[in-house]
Design a protein around this motif. Sequence first.
Motif, short mmCIF file in Angstrom:
data_model
loop_
_atom_site.label_atom_id
_atom_site.label_comp_id
_atom_site.label_asym_id
_atom_site.label_seq_id
_atom_site.Cartn_x
_atom_site.Cartn_y
_atom_site.Cartn_z
N ARG A 139 0.96 -1.22 0.03
CA ARG A 139 0.05 0.08 -0.13
C ARG A 139 0.96 1.28 0.08
NH1 ARG A 139 -2.66 -3.03 4.13
NH2 ARG A 139 -1.82 -1.40 5.49
N ALA A 140 1.91 1.02 0.72
CA ALA A 140 2.77 2.37 0.90
C ALA A 140 3.38 2.58 -0.49
CB ALA A 140 4.01 2.24 1.91
N ARG A 141 3.85 1.40 -1.14
CA ARG A 141 4.66 1.44 -2.46
C ARG A 141 3.41 2.26 -3.38
NH1 ARG A 141 8.79 -0.73 -4.36
NH2 ARG A 141 7.76 -1.15 -6.40
N ALA A 142 2.49 1.85 -3.34
CA ALA A 142 1.42 2.38 -4.35
C ALA A 142 1.04 3.91 -4.23
CB ALA A 142 -0.01 1.54 -4.29
N PHE A 143 0.85 4.30 -2.89
CA PHE A 143 0.63 5.72 -2.49
C PHE A 143 1.86 6.56 -2.78
CE2 PHE A 143 1.16 8.93 0.64
CZ PHE A 143 -0.06 9.61 0.58
N TYR A 144 3.12 6.01 -2.40
CA TYR A 144 4.23 6.88 -3.00
C TYR A 144 4.60 7.15 -4.33
CZ TYR A 144 4.96 7.52 2.04
OH TYR A 144 4.71 7.91 3.55
N LEU A 153 13.90 6.85 -3.96
CA LEU A 153 13.19 6.94 -2.85
C LEU A 153 12.23 5.70 -2.78
CD1 LEU A 153 11.88 10.58 -3.35
CD2 LEU A 153 13.31 10.11 -1.76
N MET A 154 11.82 5.20 -3.56
CA MET A 154 11.10 3.85 -3.36
C MET A 154 11.73 2.70 -2.64
SD MET A 154 7.93 4.38 -4.57
CE MET A 154 7.11 2.85 -4.50
N GLU A 155 13.13 2.87 -2.74
CA GLU A 155 13.88 1.81 -1.99
C GLU A 155 13.88 2.22 -0.43
OE1 GLU A 155 17.82 1.44 -3.49
OE2 GLU A 155 17.30 1.00 -5.41
N GLU A 156 13.75 3.53 -0.40
CA GLU A 156 13.49 3.95 1.05
C GLU A 156 12.57 3.30 1.68
OE1 GLU A 156 16.14 5.31 2.96
OE2 GLU A 156 17.25 4.84 1.35
N VAL A 157 11.28 3.53 0.74
CA VAL A 157 9.92 2.94 1.17
C VAL A 157 9.98 1.26 1.63
CG1 VAL A 157 7.69 2.66 0.53
CG2 VAL A 157 8.72 4.66 0.01
N GLU A 158 10.90 0.69 0.99
CA GLU A 158 10.91 -0.62 1.13
C GLU A 158 11.71 -1.05 2.62
OE1 GLU A 158 9.75 -3.39 -0.57
OE2 GLU A 158 9.53 -2.84 -2.49
N LYS A 159 12.83 -0.13 2.79
CA LYS A 159 13.55 -0.19 3.78
C LYS A 159 12.84 0.22 5.19
CE LYS A 159 18.05 0.65 1.60
NZ LYS A 159 18.89 1.69 1.42
N ARG A 160 12.14 1.09 5.07
CA ARG A 160 11.59 1.68 6.17
C ARG A 160 10.41 0.86 7.05
NH1 ARG A 160 7.11 5.95 7.00
NH2 ARG A 160 8.02 7.26 8.60
N GLN A 161 9.63 0.03 6.04
CA GLN A 161 8.65 -0.61 6.46
C GLN A 161 7.24 0.00 7.29
OE1 GLN A 161 8.38 -4.29 5.87
NE2 GLN A 161 10.07 -3.68 4.52
N ASN A 162 7.03 -0.47 8.40
CA ASN A 162 6.20 0.44 9.34
C ASN A 162 6.96 0.52 10.59
OD1 ASN A 162 4.13 1.74 10.81
ND2 ASN A 162 2.99 -0.30 10.76
N PRO A 163 7.54 1.89 10.68
CA PRO A 163 8.18 1.97 12.04
C PRO A 163 7.38 2.24 13.33
CG PRO A 163 8.22 4.14 10.66
CD PRO A 163 7.29 3.09 9.80
N TYR A 164 6.12 2.45 13.14
CA TYR A 164 5.30 2.83 14.29
C TYR A 164 5.34 1.74 15.40
CZ TYR A 164 1.42 4.86 16.91
OH TYR A 164 0.64 5.33 17.88
N PRO A 165 5.22 0.44 15.08
CA PRO A 165 5.26 -0.65 16.37
C PRO A 165 6.75 -0.28 16.97
CG PRO A 165 4.52 -1.59 14.28
CD PRO A 165 4.91 -0.26 13.94
N ARG A 166 7.68 -0.14 16.52
CA ARG A 166 9.11 -0.08 17.19
C ARG A 166 9.09 1.35 18.19
NH1 ARG A 166 10.68 -0.83 11.59
NH2 ARG A 166 11.50 1.18 11.42
N ARG A 167 8.22 2.20 17.61
CA ARG A 167 8.24 3.41 18.53
C ARG A 167 7.37 3.55 19.61
NH1 ARG A 167 9.25 7.25 12.99
NH2 ARG A 167 11.48 6.66 12.58
N VAL A 168 6.45 2.52 19.71
CA VAL A 168 5.50 2.68 20.92
C VAL A 168 5.61 1.04 21.57
CG1 VAL A 168 3.84 4.25 19.60
CG2 VAL A 168 3.63 1.80 19.47
N SER A 169 5.29 1.33 22.96
CA SER A 169 5.43 0.21 23.69
C SER A 169 4.32 -0.89 23.40
CB SER A 169 5.51 0.60 25.28
OG SER A 169 4.45 1.40 25.58
N LEU A 170 3.10 -0.33 23.30
CA LEU A 170 1.96 -1.03 23.16
C LEU A 170 0.99 -0.04 23.12
CD1 LEU A 170 0.09 -1.75 25.88
CD2 LEU A 170 1.88 -3.18 26.18
N ILE A 171 -0.34 -0.27 22.67
CA ILE A 171 -1.60 0.43 22.66
C ILE A 171 -2.42 -0.02 23.56
CG2 ILE A 171 -3.30 1.73 21.15
CD1 ILE A 171 -0.36 2.50 20.53
#
Length: 231
Positions: A139-144, A153-171
């Motif tokens: 979905r991110a690839r299609a959007f960007y 820049l598309m390669e950066e999208v691939e590397k980035r994945q979804n950083p959110y879960p790594r930056r929050v302890s849990l919801i």
Amino acid sequence: MKIVNQGQFVADPLLNVAGDIIDTGVLKEVAPGIHWLRMPLPFQLNHINLWVLEDGDGWTLVDTGINRDETRAAWEDLFKGALSGHPVKRIIVTHFHPDHMGLAGWLTEKFGVEMWTTEKEWDTASNLYKDTGPDHVERARAFYHAAGFDDELMEEVEKRQNPYPRRVSLIPDSYQKIVDGDVINIGGRDWRVIVGTGHSPEHACLYCAGPHVLISGDQVLPKITPNVSVF
């Protein structure tokens, strides 16, 4: 009106609005019963401003910092020091971004309290936290791609994945819902919830008429405009 802001300052990251130099994890009273502290961030804007409100026999925390060992350690030092002897009674989170909600799950579990936030912020955080599969990258690839990203820049999208879960302890699985116009009594003072949009889906600011203070989160920043993203 005094605006005390949760976002990052740009001109000098060590200065608060009064021009004072503030150390990480150190409380500073900016108005009676309203304490400011600074937590580190691993970004170009290198810190987040958080708030501790005196709440009778305890504390109400407004926003939490990002999920990192150094942030947890700074909180633990506060709980052994300046915040010791009184319980944390609730956690209010202005919006879902990890520098604001990142340690909400850890803090609510640690103290057995609820997170207070708006429905759209909790819902966005919950969905984003769980969105870790390959579908997210597609979905991110299609959007960007539609936004004009080139191959590099598309390669950066691939590397980035979804950083959110790594930056929050849990919801947290449950929360105390707040809406625009709600009044929250904190330490005998009424704080009115003012909701804004743009920076996030249902960003909650807090206004207290007594000391004439607005905790603006990232909805109002002192030297730059807030990031208004397109999803």
